[in-house]
Write an enzyme that holds these catalytic residues in place. Structure first.
Site, PDB file in Angstrom:
ATOM      1  N   CYS A  53       7.102   7.229 -71.605  1.00 16.65           N
ATOM      2  CA  CYS A  53       7.459   8.467 -72.302  1.00 16.65           C
ATOM      3  C   CYS A  53       8.918   8.338 -72.730  1.00 16.65           C
ATOM      4  O   CYS A  53       9.460   7.232 -72.716  1.00 16.65           O
ATOM      5  CB  CYS A  53       7.201   9.707 -71.435  1.00 16.65           C
ATOM      6  SG  CYS A  53       8.306   9.914 -70.023  1.00 16.65           S
ATOM      7  N   HIS A 100       6.548  -4.843 -52.339  1.00 18.01           N
ATOM      8  CA  HIS A 100       6.742  -4.061 -51.108  1.00 18.01           C
ATOM      9  C   HIS A 100       5.964  -2.749 -51.091  1.00 18.01           C
ATOM     10  O   HIS A 100       5.548  -2.297 -50.029  1.00 18.01           O
ATOM     11  CB  HIS A 100       8.229  -3.747 -50.916  1.00 18.01           C
ATOM     12  CG  HIS A 100       9.041  -4.955 -50.576  1.00 18.01           C
ATOM     13  ND1 HIS A 100      10.358  -4.872 -50.155  1.00 18.01           N
ATOM     14  CD2 HIS A 100       8.737  -6.281 -50.604  1.00 18.01           C
ATOM     15  CE1 HIS A 100      10.824  -6.091 -49.938  1.00 18.01           C
ATOM     16  NE2 HIS A 100       9.865  -6.958 -50.209  1.00 18.01           N
TER      17      HIS A 100
END
Length: 199
Positions: A65, A98
């Protein structure tokens, strides 16, 4: 991999650039729009893209966006979605390794096409490490939302009871309150049993 890509009007131009680049990297693309620069609402495209991942029609997503902030917030409302707004390559790959990030969010009005390509390449070139410490944290992310919702529901319930009490309506335990706000608690009078008070 199959990659789903989506954007609002502010991210349309960058989406078109990245769609071609992702294909050159050897991935399949699902384009959920928008398809021109006519103003649209980014939550609609965040939801469509997120649903594509939830339905397992794609493995990862790229969402764009204007700033990336609104799209990131909208996408993260959906269960199983882990969207990260990343404008540096370390975050783009570390978020996958992670945190098992499955949507890369970008700001089409913030970064240029060259950096965007580098971010997408970093994001798509790595996998979740599956180390114990990282696997342990993932369920914690998804437990937080239901706990927060339960807290909100309890507060709403208490507020509702207070409003009912102020109107003289029954609340839990069969108690009543005066219709006048701030009046003391009062139970309705019960008629005395027949013969009460006679000796």
């Amino acid at each position: 991999m199959r990659i789903v890509i989506g954007a609002d009007h502010a991210g349309f131009t960058l989406k078109e650039t990245l769609t071609e680049y992702i294909r050159k990297l050897g991935h399949d693309i699902i384009d959920v729009g928008t398809h021109d620069t006519t103003a649209v609402d980014y939550p609609d495209y965040a939801e469509t893209l997120g649903k594509t991942l939830i339905d397992r029609k794609a493995e990862r997503g790229v969402l764009i966006c204007g700033s990336g902030v609104g799209a990131s917030v909208a996408a993260n409302k959906m269960p199983g979605i882990r969207a990260g707004l990343c404008h540096d390559t370390y975050s783009a790959h570390q978020g996958v390794e992670h945190d098992n990030m499955n949507i890369l969010v970008l700001g089409g009005r913030v970064i240029g096409p060259e950096l965007a390509r580098e971010l997408v390449k970093a994001y798509l070139s790595v996998a979740f490490t599956r180390e114990e410490r990282h696997r342990r944290r993932l369920p914690q992310l998804h437990r937080a939302a239901p706990r927060a919702r339960r807290g909100v529901d309890r507060r709403r319930d208490c507020a509702g009871r207070a409003r009912h009490a102020g109107r003289g309506l029954p609340v839990a335990g069969g108690e009543f309150r005066r219709a006048a706000r701030g009046g003391p608690a009062r139970h309705p009078r019960r008629p005395a049993p027949e013969g009460a008070g006679r000796r």
